[in-house]
Write an enzyme that holds these catalytic residues in place. Sequence first.
Site, short mmCIF file in Angstrom:
data_model
loop_
_atom_site.label_atom_id
_atom_site.label_comp_id
_atom_site.label_asym_id
_atom_site.label_seq_id
_atom_site.Cartn_x
_atom_site.Cartn_y
_atom_site.Cartn_z
N ALA A 150 -9.54 5.47 4.66
CA ALA A 150 -9.50 6.67 5.48
C ALA A 150 -10.68 7.27 5.67
CB ALA A 150 -8.37 7.53 5.07
N LYS B 87 0.77 -1.13 -0.09
CA LYS B 87 -0.09 -0.11 -0.02
C LYS B 87 0.94 1.42 -0.07
CE LYS B 87 -3.15 2.82 2.82
NZ LYS B 87 -3.90 2.99 4.12
N ASN C 37 -9.30 1.45 9.87
CA ASN C 37 -8.39 0.89 10.92
C ASN C 37 -8.83 1.73 12.12
OD1 ASN C 37 -4.78 1.41 11.49
ND2 ASN C 37 -6.44 0.39 12.68
N THR C 38 -8.84 3.20 12.24
CA THR C 38 -8.98 3.79 13.53
C THR C 38 -10.49 3.51 14.35
OG1 THR C 38 -7.69 5.67 12.55
CG2 THR C 38 -9.14 5.89 14.45
#
Lengths: 259, 367
Positions: A183, A96, A205-206
């Site tokens: 994101a 990535k 992710n977060t």
Amino acid sequence: MNQLVIGGKTLQSRLLIGTGKFPDKKIVPEVVEASGTQVVTMALRRVDLDSKEDNLLDYIPKHCTLLPNTSGARNADEAVRIARLARTMGCGNWVKIEVISDNKYLLPDNMETVRATEILAKEGFVVLPYMNPDLMSAKRLVDAGAATVMPLGAPIGTNRGIRTKELIQIIIEEIDIPVVVDAGIGRPSEAAEAMEMGADAVLVNTAIATANSPVHMGKAFHLAVQAGRLAYEAQLGRQSTYGNASSPLTGFLYEGVNS
Amino acid sequence: MSFYHVYQTIRDDDFYPMHDQTSEKDMMTILHKNILTEDDFLRLLSPMAEMYLEQAAQKAHALSLQYFGKTVLLYTPMYLANYCVNRCVYCSFNTQNVIERRQLTYNEIEEEAKAIASTGLKHILILTGECRKTTPVAYIVNAVKRLKKYFDSVGMEIYPLTEEEYKTVINAGVDSLTVYQEVYDETIYDNVHLSGPKKDYKYRLDAPERACRQKIRSVNIGPLLGLNDWRKEIFFTGMHAKYLQKKYPDVDISISLPRIKPHAGTYEARYDVNDQDLVQALMALKLFLPRVGITISTREAPDFRDNLIPLGVVKMSAGVSTEVGGHALEHGSDSQFEISDPRNVNMIKHAILKKGYQPVFKDWMPF
């Protein structure tokens, strides 16, 4: 459901997950299982091959495809070096590309990303580039040999949802390789929204890592992505300015008109 | 243009009227804003804001979680030498203090490195006093080259360098720089630095920027709390960080908030900074500059350090010795200051895990 194919690999899951920000690396296998993901990204800069107990790679289940990212790269040359290092370290040939020289908003540099993609694709890497959602950049990434494009919904880690919706929609309509929204997605409903729009996958992710229960949140995203994709394939009904009754009251007037 | 020009425009500001006029309504407005102005930052440092510490802490926690996750990076300092030509009233290394002076040979550096690396740490911060004669840049460069064999990240906290020298050490492998201004108030600065090259306020103030221009990866700045009114010093620190962050977006900016600790000299802190003050300072910085990393050193006590983790601390030192050769050599030197958290790396690792956070040993690599 149609299948998602990236770099010649058929993926059953359209949810890609990240490994940063978790309270403990040991929770990663459980999250992977609950989320059903088959692709796991990790910052190569955090991989410590020397550590006997703290090597992140040990916590990523073997059935997953590793997606090392070039987090920390400020230009194409650094991204290329990190990608080559990852391959040398045995992390496979998926990468990535993250080229970020803005540490405040963490916005990617599309020009440098295209440059890195071009170099790495020629070297046989399966390149998944993280990008600002701009159509012309996406086209250039396709020409450069990218396996996907990964436009951001909102800046990394913000959990603000798909703020770039119109631009991502254009990319989905115009680009023929898989589009992965990466994101900004903070809620499962936003992942579903991306999938309903026609995105091929999402990377989260977060939102999972910082949830009170990352395992439950992983499961929630798994279900949301499936629901969103199913809705997209079932084809959403058209939107209308005015209400359209499901059972029209004046329908009888037209019965037999065309018969 | 440098931060000195910004400092000149704010150094004579009278902060107290703004503090006195801060109302409860102001505080509620600030706590619900996403992007804070400099005035908001100033109000967060006011006595009125003390009443809203918990709300500020909740917001700082959420912001830190969002940007950094539940992770804390661990590192340890390695003192290479304690020779110094400066007379800083608050420091043991003061050239007039009678302490045991020492400088590590390259082989001793490797011995220390092996001892530290065996704890699992991959990030190290090298320190020296200011003495170009005994610890010239060439010595630093050679030390860094040796240390790169054992560590992924080598940070540096030494005397300010010229831009060309920063280029040299960055090329040798240094990826982060720590330069504390000690005290932003120029008059107090002059009073506490009695003699030596450190007397040059502006040269030190501009040091981080010289390194930024040479593309260093990260820069850590901060005041030494206790030399001036902490509210003013934190305001100047925040403004300095904001200036660097805006002008050098590719550099990670972080802040440390060390408090004066007992040392070999007789100077005592003139301005008290208690735990609550430190927390308020930390919260104000976090809300004003959410992406700035906060580092907390072993100058603070174990419990206090652990409790600060959820408030936005993203970097902690562990297994610390402030002696030259304090990690592996039988005969170290006198220490720079007393540390308050003597726990070893393993103990700190478990304390972080107990808090529900991940101790990160490696977050950088040379490439």
